[in-house]
Design a protein around this motif. Structure first.
Motif, PDB file in Angstrom:
ATOM      1  N   THR A 533      32.193  56.235  65.209  1.00 41.47           N
ATOM      2  CA  THR A 533      30.851  55.976  65.719  1.00 41.47           C
ATOM      3  C   THR A 533      30.361  54.641  65.170  1.00 41.47           C
ATOM      4  OG1 THR A 533      30.368  58.349  65.768  1.00 41.47           O
ATOM      5  CG2 THR A 533      28.494  56.840  65.916  1.00 41.47           C
ATOM      6  N   LYS A 608      30.490  44.128  76.416  1.00 40.69           N
ATOM      7  CA  LYS A 608      30.363  45.359  75.632  1.00 40.69           C
ATOM      8  C   LYS A 608      31.194  45.243  74.364  1.00 40.69           C
ATOM      9  CE  LYS A 608      29.275  48.543  79.387  1.00 40.69           C
ATOM     10  NZ  LYS A 608      29.634  49.813  80.072  1.00 40.69           N
ATOM     11  N   ARG A 610      33.043  47.600  71.180  1.00 42.87           N
ATOM     12  CA  ARG A 610      33.509  48.915  70.760  1.00 42.87           C
ATOM     13  C   ARG A 610      34.434  48.765  69.559  1.00 42.87           C
ATOM     14  NH1 ARG A 610      38.031  50.596  75.417  1.00 42.87           N
ATOM     15  NH2 ARG A 610      39.699  49.203  74.662  1.00 42.87           N
ATOM     16  N   SER A 620      35.958  54.451  69.873  1.00 46.35           N
ATOM     17  CA  SER A 620      34.638  54.891  69.403  1.00 46.35           C
ATOM     18  C   SER A 620      33.898  55.652  70.496  1.00 46.35           C
ATOM     19  CB  SER A 620      33.811  53.690  68.932  1.00 46.35           C
ATOM     20  OG  SER A 620      33.633  52.759  69.987  1.00 46.35           O
ATOM     21  N   SER A 621      33.105  56.603  70.056  1.00 44.46           N
ATOM     22  CA  SER A 621      32.357  57.445  70.993  1.00 44.46           C
ATOM     23  C   SER A 621      31.198  56.696  71.632  1.00 44.46           C
ATOM     24  CB  SER A 621      31.835  58.687  70.267  1.00 44.46           C
ATOM     25  OG  SER A 621      30.982  58.311  69.191  1.00 44.46           O
ATOM     26  N   ASN A 622      30.829  55.553  71.063  1.00 45.24           N
ATOM     27  CA  ASN A 622      29.724  54.774  71.633  1.00 45.24           C
ATOM     28  C   ASN A 622      30.122  53.303  71.757  1.00 45.24           C
ATOM     29  OD1 ASN A 622      29.724  54.436  68.823  1.00 45.24           O
ATOM     30  ND2 ASN A 622      27.519  54.073  68.724  1.00 45.24           N
ATOM     31  N   GLU A 623      29.476  52.618  72.704  1.00 44.87           N
ATOM     32  CA  GLU A 623      29.652  51.184  72.919  1.00 44.87           C
ATOM     33  C   GLU A 623      28.271  50.543  72.931  1.00 44.87           C
ATOM     34  OE1 GLU A 623      31.493  51.071  76.713  1.00 44.87           O
ATOM     35  OE2 GLU A 623      33.474  51.716  75.998  1.00 44.87           O
ATOM     36  N   TYR A 624      28.218  49.245  72.651  1.00 47.02           N
ATOM     37  CA  TYR A 624      26.951  48.525  72.713  1.00 47.02           C
ATOM     38  C   TYR A 624      27.046  47.397  73.734  1.00 47.02           C
ATOM     39  CZ  TYR A 624      24.720  50.733  68.667  1.00 47.02           C
ATOM     40  OH  TYR A 624      24.118  51.624  67.813  1.00 47.02           O
TER      41      TYR A 624
END
Length: 696
Positions: A533, A608, A610, A620-624
């Protein structure tokens, strides 16, 4: 009093819940002791163990749970740990093997049954039994210190009172970091007492506060079979009251200790409720330090109906009430006992004598993540003796109390039987149920079954017998019951709220005069599923050629040589050809130091970010969503926006500026015409230059 009469009494009251006045009582005595000092004195002058002679003189036999018919059994199996397949609700997946496996205590011929219990703290494991209290090293299982049960409590002796302890229960409160130890004393007598001890910190070898409570000032009834639980406000002890004169069931008592007083080493005055209907009412160990309600469950019908009760109110003014009854349904009904004489029904190898199976009372209850879980022995079929199975239950609490699911550790062929279960649930909603395991083809062994939170509803994995029985077992000290139990324990490791510990009874070796029981601990280590995460980012804008620290957390286990890699996508958000901008070689969480190369164009939005791992391979369970600003930008007539750089913008050949254009640079915007290179604008062109800086 026999169970059938007791049940008739319950049925006559239907579903009423009858309470006497709320009481408050003060301790008869309060002393402070040091475990290590007691152990040192005990080692110098241990209590005399009186061995019965052949004429049938008895050792101390712990009072029977009064309403029970108890079964007897033993078993022999001297091969490797046995995992029978296709048992009950098993899913043909092996339960995990223990990561640590050690002996809790071997029968010193001092009492039957042992009443197996224990708890796990940050650095210690405690074993509590009728003959002994043992503190183990948590890493190795080695014994650090031990005393007899009576020796631990002997400082409460006084004029007209000498402790005679039985039915020990111990708990570690992971939210307050204290050990709480409860026993009954002086059963079937006017001196019947409830004893409670609280450690002053996490170290059980140190100081404890001990309290004694007279359970009946009128000296009519005595207190038996304590059950315990806790939440953020209270530690609760319940017990069954029986008449001293005839042994008939009178009522149940519910002692509610507020935790502020409990942990302050001073006056400790519990609130006491009297329940005229409930029997072996079991409070929940509440693994949630935010809810104010403490739930309790008792087996009500003897065939599959449970009462759910609650303690509510404030810490200093608790209230006790019934929520309602929940039934398993007629098609899943069971019997309360095996129906055998003296409940002697559990088979074993090497002996025609069977082991006592007790009854279907609730053994323990836990609350976790919005659900109540419980465990009990049950008896199935119509042929006496009825075979035993270990049953587990899961109840919904909201929006109303209902049975969510249940399962049985069971063998359709009745080759194996399972009894004296206990259960707990970890932070990941995984569950483990421990029990003793019996068969005519093996000695009585110690076993457990595990379920992952991802397993199918109503299932447990195959039994894992982690300690084989070593001999047949038959010992009554002149009585009529070959006693076992009366209970066992499964605990959650407070160090990670994931690992399970269980202590179960098994048949040990013959000592030349007597058969012996013993107990065995097993630790079952559980890892959360691997996950990565990304934590809060220092900035959602990444500047080319400037170091950027990307923090992240993990769950699960990663292998040696693993790398965590920070990656960015293309400007359409696709990771088809990701670009690595930084690497951390580690098996632990941390921060990746990365740099975006200046070659990433055109910059701007749409990118993005990760993190991936290499061993195991995981994303990862999330990206920005991030914005990228190049360090320098060289543009021509066909170059697409944005026209932005943290330092310099310059032209790349001829540049025809038309329309509305905005250029952002941190240091300079320089367009240089030269031979064959033109810089020009068209009519109505709006040219804007702005200063931009990197935000970190």
């Amino acid at each position: 009093m026999k169970k059938n009469l007791f049940l008739s009494f319950l049925f006559s009251l239907s579903s009423l819940l009858l309470f006497a006045q709320t009481e408050k009582i003060e301790a008869v005595s309060h002393v402070t002791v040091n475990f290590s000092e007691i152990a040192s004195k005990f080692a110098e002058t241990p209590e005399e163990i009186r061995i019965p002679d052949l004429s049938g003189k008895k050792l101390k036999i712990i009072p029977l749970p009064r309403e029970l018919n108890i079964n007897e059994k033993t078993s022999i199996y001297d091969g490797p740990p046995y995992s029978p397949k296709d048992i009950g609700n098993a899913i043909n997946v092996v339960s995990p093997a223990p990561s640590l496996n050690f002996t809790g205590f071997i029968d010193n011929i001092a009492s039957i049954p042992p009443d197996v219990h224990g708890a796990v703290g940050p650095n210690h494991v405690m074993t509590t039994l009728n003959p002994a209290v043992v503190i183990h090293n948590k890493t190795t299982g080695a014994v650090i210190s031990s005393v007899s049960l009576n020796a631990f409590w002997a400082s409460l002796n006084g004029v007209g009172f000498t402790v005679g302890t039985f039915d020990p229960k111990i708990y570690y409160d992971p939210y307050s970091n204290r050990w709480i130890f409860v026993v009954c004393s002086n059963g079937n007598s006017a001196n019947s007492s409830l004893l409670i001890a609280i450690s002053v910190n996490t170290d059980p070898t140190g100081t404890w506060d001990l309290y004694r409570y007279d359970v009946d000032a009128t000296n009519v009834n005595w207190f038996d079979y304590p059950s315990c639980g806790y939440n953020k406000n209270w530690f609760v002890v319940t017990g069954n009251m029986f008449s001293i004169s005839g042994g008939t069931f009178a009522n149940s008592k519910v002692y509610v200790f507020n935790k502020t007083d409990l942990y302050n080493s001073g006056t400790l005055t519990p609130t006491i409720f009297t329940d005229a209907v409930g029997f072996t009412i079991v409070p929940a160990e509440t693994f949630d330090n935010s809810i104010n309600t403490l739930y309790l469950i008792d087996e009500y019908s003897g065939t599959g109906t449970w009462r759910i009760s609650q303690i509510t109110g404030t810490e200093v003014s608790p209230a006790y009430s019934l929520i309602g009854n929940v039934s398993i349904g007629a098609s899943n009904a069971y019997s309360y006992t095996s129906g055998a004489t003296n409940s002697s029904s559990l088979p074993q190898s090497g002996s025609a004598n069977k082991i006592s199976s007790n009854d279907a009372r609730m053994q323990n209850v836990v609350y976790r993540n919005g659900f109540l879980w419980g465990a009990q022995s049950i008896f199935k079929g119509t042929i006496v003796p009825k075979p035993a199975a270990a049953q587990w239950l899961k109840f919904n609490i909201s929006p109303s109390v209902t049975l969510n699911s249940f399962g049985r550790i069971d063998d359709a062929t009745n080759t194996f039987q399972f009894a004296y279960p206990s259960i707990s649930v970890n932070a990941n909603n995984d569950a483990l149920i421990g029990y003793s395991m019996f068969s005519a083809g093996q000695f009585a062994g110690a076993a457990y079954s595990y379920r992952s939170s991802a397993d199918a509803v109503g299932t447990m994995r195959d039994s894992y017998q982690y300690k084989n029985g070593e001999a047949s077992y038959f010992k009554t000290y002149g009585g009529t019951r070959n006693r076992w139990g009366d209970y066992s324990v499964v605990a959650i490791d407070p160090s990670n709220d994931l690992d399970f510990w269980t202590q179960q009874e098994f048949a040990s070796t013959f000592n030349g005069t007597y058969d012996r029981w013993a107990t065995q601990w097993a630790k079952v280590s559980i890892s959360l599923p691997n996950a990565i995460t990304i934590s809060s980012l220092p900035s959602l804008t990444l500047c080319a050629n400037k170091a950027y620290n990307l923090p992240f957390t993990i769950a699960g286990t990663y292998n040696a040589g693993n790398q965590f890699v920070a990656q960015i996508s293309d400007n359409a958000g696709s990771f088809t050809s990701p670009l690595g901008i930084g690497t951390l070689t580690s098996i632990a969480a941390g921060s990746i130091s990365g740099t975006v190369p200046n070659s990433v164009t055109p910059g701007g939005v749409g990118y993005k970010l990760r993190v991936v791992s290499t061993n195991p391979v995981l994303t990862s369970s999330n990206e920005y969503n991030v914005t990228i600003i190049p360090q320098t930008r060289s543009i021509g007539t066909s170059t697409v926006a944005p026209y932005e750089a943290t330092e310099y913008i310059s032209n790349n050949g001829s540049l025809a500026i038309s329309g509305t254009k905005e250029y952002k640079a941190g240091k300079a915007i320089t367009f240089t015409p030269s031979t064959g290179v033109t810089i020009g604008t068209t009519p109505s062109t709006v040219f804007t230059a702005r200063i931009v800086t990197c935000p970190y």
